[in-house]
Design an enzyme around this catalytic site. Structure first.
Site, PDB file in Angstrom:
ATOM      1  N   LYS A  94      63.956  33.765  43.600  1.00 20.40           N
ATOM      2  CA  LYS A  94      63.093  33.418  42.470  1.00 20.40           C
ATOM      3  C   LYS A  94      61.764  32.881  42.984  1.00 20.40           C
ATOM      4  O   LYS A  94      61.725  32.073  43.910  1.00 20.40           O
ATOM      5  CB  LYS A  94      63.779  32.362  41.608  1.00 20.40           C
ATOM      6  N   SER A 150      54.777  48.588  38.082  1.00 17.84           N
ATOM      7  CA  SER A 150      55.324  47.628  39.032  1.00 17.84           C
ATOM      8  C   SER A 150      54.644  46.278  38.963  1.00 17.84           C
ATOM      9  O   SER A 150      53.838  46.006  38.085  1.00 17.84           O
ATOM     10  CB  SER A 150      55.228  48.158  40.467  1.00 17.84           C
ATOM     11  N   TYR A 160      59.595  46.582  38.992  1.00 13.67           N
ATOM     12  CA  TYR A 160      59.995  46.525  40.396  1.00 13.67           C
ATOM     13  C   TYR A 160      58.854  45.935  41.216  1.00 13.67           C
ATOM     14  O   TYR A 160      57.691  45.973  40.814  1.00 13.67           O
ATOM     15  CB  TYR A 160      60.406  47.904  40.931  1.00 13.67           C
ATOM     16  N   GLY A 163      50.687  48.598  35.061  1.00 12.94           N
ATOM     17  CA  GLY A 163      51.196  49.610  34.149  1.00 12.94           C
ATOM     18  C   GLY A 163      51.454  49.030  32.772  1.00 12.94           C
ATOM     19  O   GLY A 163      50.772  48.101  32.326  1.00 12.94           O
TER      20      GLY A 163
END
Length: 126
Positions: free
Chosen positions: A9, A25, A58, A73
């Site tokens: 994290k 991403s 990702y 994106g």
């Protein structure tokens, strides 16, 4: 039985870029990826502290030492530069292994510099 556990994290990272026309991403400073144990192209969950959005994408490598956190994106609609986000990666493991497992927790300041790291979260008081 397999369980899904928090693997790594980045806590309260600050978004530095939002690139709507990028391929997709989330670009993350490579040093931060390494500290959290997150691999390039690994699935991540992003939780936006400022607006409550939660989304999956990702990780891709960002310039080492730059502090970059770029939401790219379609996900760029879910964050803005300056928003604080929590970036998490998860792993599946046998329940017996999970009892001994500890995640890589990385706490960041407003410039995305590492303030501290750890492997557990204190019990929350009532």
């Amino acid at each position: 039985m397999h369980v899904t556990m928090l693997k790594g994290k980045l806590h309260k990272a600050q978004v530095t870029h939002c690139e709507l026309e990028y391929e997709g991403s989330c670009a993350i400073d490579t040093r931060l990826l390494e500290a959290a144990g997150i691999l390039p192209f690994e699935q991540i969950q992003i939780y936006n502290v400022d607006n409550g959005e939660r989304f999956t994408t990702y990780a891709i490598e960002g310039e080492p030492g730059s502090g970059i956190i770029s939401v790219n994106g379609a996900a760029a609609h879910k964050a803005a530069v300056g928003h604080r986000v929590i970036i998490c990666a998860y792993a599946q493991m046998e329940a017996t292994a999970a009892r001994e497992y500890t995640p890589n927790l990385v706490y960041l300041d407003a410039r995305n510099a590492i303030v501290r790291t750890g492997h557990d979260i204190p019990v929350q008081a009532a």
